[in-house]
Enzyme design. Sequence first.
Site, PDB file in Angstrom:
ATOM      1  N   GLY A   1       0.786  -1.230   0.000  1.00 28.13           N
ATOM      2  CA  GLY A   1       0.000   0.000   0.000  1.00 28.13           C
ATOM      3  C   GLY A   1       0.816   1.277   0.000  1.00 28.13           C
ATOM      4  O   GLY A   1       0.256   2.370   0.134  1.00 28.13           O
TER       5      GLY A   1
ATOM      6  N   GLU B   1       4.762  -5.943   1.639  1.00 30.46           N
ATOM      7  CA  GLU B   1       4.317  -6.435   0.329  1.00 30.46           C
ATOM      8  C   GLU B   1       4.025  -5.296  -0.646  1.00 30.46           C
ATOM      9  O   GLU B   1       2.868  -5.093  -1.029  1.00 30.46           O
ATOM     10  CB  GLU B   1       3.039  -7.270   0.522  1.00 30.46           C
ATOM     11  CG  GLU B   1       3.151  -8.366   1.552  1.00 30.46           C
ATOM     12  CD  GLU B   1       1.825  -9.091   1.766  1.00 30.46           C
ATOM     13  OE1 GLU B   1       0.771  -8.431   1.893  1.00 30.46           O
ATOM     14  OE2 GLU B   1       1.855 -10.315   1.803  1.00 30.46           O
TER      15      GLU B   1
ATOM     16  N   ARG C   1       2.446  -1.560  -6.085  1.00 33.44           N
ATOM     17  CA  ARG C   1       2.517  -0.295  -6.816  1.00 33.44           C
ATOM     18  C   ARG C   1       3.890   0.383  -6.673  1.00 33.44           C
ATOM     19  O   ARG C   1       4.439   0.882  -7.657  1.00 33.44           O
ATOM     20  CB  ARG C   1       1.439   0.632  -6.242  1.00 33.44           C
ATOM     21  CG  ARG C   1       1.238   1.919  -6.976  1.00 33.44           C
ATOM     22  CD  ARG C   1       0.291   2.817  -6.143  1.00 33.44           C
ATOM     23  NE  ARG C   1      -0.814   2.049  -5.598  1.00 33.44           N
ATOM     24  CZ  ARG C   1      -2.007   1.919  -6.184  1.00 33.44           C
ATOM     25  NH1 ARG C   1      -2.246   2.541  -7.309  1.00 33.44           N
ATOM     26  NH2 ARG C   1      -2.962   1.203  -5.610  1.00 33.44           N
TER      27      ARG C   1
ATOM     28  N   CYS D   1     -17.012   3.131 -25.678  1.00 35.59           N
ATOM     29  CA  CYS D   1     -18.369   3.639 -25.776  1.00 35.59           C
ATOM     30  C   CYS D   1     -18.941   3.970 -24.405  1.00 35.59           C
ATOM     31  O   CYS D   1     -19.937   3.389 -23.972  1.00 35.59           O
ATOM     32  CB  CYS D   1     -19.238   2.626 -26.503  1.00 35.59           C
ATOM     33  SG  CYS D   1     -18.585   2.257 -28.134  1.00 35.59           S
ATOM     34  N   GLU D   2     -18.269   4.851 -23.678  1.00 31.40           N
ATOM     35  CA  GLU D   2     -18.723   5.301 -22.366  1.00 31.40           C
ATOM     36  C   GLU D   2     -18.282   6.749 -22.205  1.00 31.40           C
ATOM     37  O   GLU D   2     -17.109   7.054 -22.456  1.00 31.40           O
ATOM     38  CB  GLU D   2     -18.035   4.502 -21.242  1.00 31.40           C
ATOM     39  CG  GLU D   2     -18.399   3.061 -21.209  1.00 31.40           C
ATOM     40  CD  GLU D   2     -18.823   2.603 -19.817  1.00 31.40           C
ATOM     41  OE1 GLU D   2     -18.874   3.444 -18.892  1.00 31.40           O
ATOM     42  OE2 GLU D   2     -19.109   1.416 -19.693  1.00 31.40           O
TER      43      GLU D   2
HETATM   44  C1  LIG Z   1      -2.934  -5.318  -3.162  1.00 35.02           C
HETATM   45  C2  LIG Z   1      -2.180  -5.882  -2.044  1.00 35.02           C
HETATM   46  C3  LIG Z   1      -0.850  -5.497  -1.839  1.00 35.02           C
HETATM   47  C4  LIG Z   1      -0.149  -4.462  -2.689  1.00 35.02           C
HETATM   48  O1  LIG Z   1      -0.754  -3.219  -2.630  1.00 35.02           O
HETATM   49  P1  LIG Z   1      -0.008  -1.967  -3.302  1.00 35.02           P
HETATM   50  O2  LIG Z   1      -0.919  -0.822  -3.062  1.00 35.02           O
HETATM   51  O3  LIG Z   1       0.119  -2.282  -4.753  1.00 35.02           O
HETATM   52  O4  LIG Z   1       1.315  -1.841  -2.640  1.00 35.02           O
HETATM   53  C5  LIG Z   1      -0.150  -6.099  -0.815  1.00 35.02           C
HETATM   54  N1  LIG Z   1      -0.734  -7.036  -0.016  1.00 35.02           N
HETATM   55  C6  LIG Z   1      -2.008  -7.423  -0.200  1.00 35.02           C
HETATM   56  C7  LIG Z   1      -2.578  -8.449   0.697  1.00 35.02           C
HETATM   57  C8  LIG Z   1      -2.783  -6.865  -1.204  1.00 35.02           C
HETATM   58  O5  LIG Z   1      -4.038  -7.234  -1.353  1.00 35.02           O
END
Ligand SMILES: *Cc1c(COP(=O)(O)O)cnc(C)c1O
Length: 448
Positions: free
Chosen positions: A263, A305, A308, A376-377
Amino acid sequence: MAATRERGPAPVLDGARAGRGVWPATAHPHADGDVSVGGVRLTALAERFGTPLHVVDEDDVRRRCRAFRSAFHDGEVAYAGKAFLCRAMARWAAEEGLSLDVCSAGELAVARAAGFPGERTLMHGNAKTPEDLRAALGHGVGRIVVDSFHEITRLAALASEGARPRLMVRVTPGVDGRTHAAVTTGTDGQKFGFSLASGAATEAVRRVLGQRGLALAGLHCHIGSQITDPAAYEEAARRMVGLLAAVRAEHGAAPPQLDLGGGFGVAYRPGDPELDPAAVAERLRRAVRAACAEHRVPVPRLTVEPGRAIVARAGTTVYRVVSVKHGVAGGLLVAVDGGMSDNPRPGLYGARYTVRLVGRRGAGGDRAATVVGRHCEAGDVLVRDARLPADVRPGDLLAVPCTGAYHHAMASNYNLVRRPPVVAVRRGRARLLVRRETVHDLLARDVG
Ligand SMILES: *Cc1c(COP(=O)(O)O)cnc(C)c1O
């Protein structure tokens, strides 16, 4: 396609001067209006591979992998493959020492095809199907992050047939990352995880530990995406350590691992806030150590994790202008040969981007412009509040930076438009990673 660098002070790409660029690490503007990435001109790539086209800066991806690895040097960095996955991406993550999150049998199949080590793979999902779970067990996925009581029961049944899977319990810690509602996942009342507040999380731990065939590797939470306030992670970490302490008090031992999810926010437009991995890592380490000292539990190994934050900035999408309407929507209405089929994010989250004319220098000054897609939106808008040269015209190329995450991954065949290719660039060379879809691909599934 060799790199060409102009002499003298190079023109600066939007926002790069502020140190908060939105272009890939190797992006370089040329005096003639072109931009090269990885030492290859975007005009040359458009010529060779057609448009729309996703370009990925391999060096940018690798640098960000390394930045996260060094920031979390005593922990684990798992790349969230759902942001962008193909075999090359899985290999880059493997080579840079990252682990890998998958959330379906399909993502797992791609990881396996790339030779990604099973033990460094984690499987996520709030509704993993029996097929997903069987694939995970069959392929020796290192950890399965469980999200419901039904899943624990199902895994216990599958485990009795063979291997002893290692699980993590996905917890909803009740922390709001203050991001878009569609990507807020840490609060009660949304679909992910076992609630900490309701006691569901401690019950899930009880059930996992109560199954002889299952092992508990750790606790997991993921509070959302596009988070730009490190305090949200610290708060989640404190609550999760509190849960580790409760588990230890009840069961005599706490699991060794704490996964705080992804995130990490990135800038899509110059000046947008973003998180620095090193700064977040330091604050998280301190918060976890302090909470562990307070609760007298051993410091767990941290996993993060990022998805992005690894790939967003590396990606640039190149479109060709198909038509221009003047005096519509308060300026220029520029329609391109892609749209919501290669980028649904503006429609889903109100995502904002910048755009730039590439391949020639525009004339007549900048005008307010809206870049729309071909679908088409009426909501098929790619870039609002853009500025483009007054003489932008059909045939021109436009580049939208920061499109490496959740673009190719979320692409669709809406209007039976064929999905664009993905091309990696590095050191003056371009390599096709995913080819453009063909009409044959579309018809191959139409078997009725
Ligand atoms: C989507 C997700 C991520 C990655 O989120 P980003 O915003 O791309 O960093 C990590 N862990 C889990 C469990 C997710 O669902």
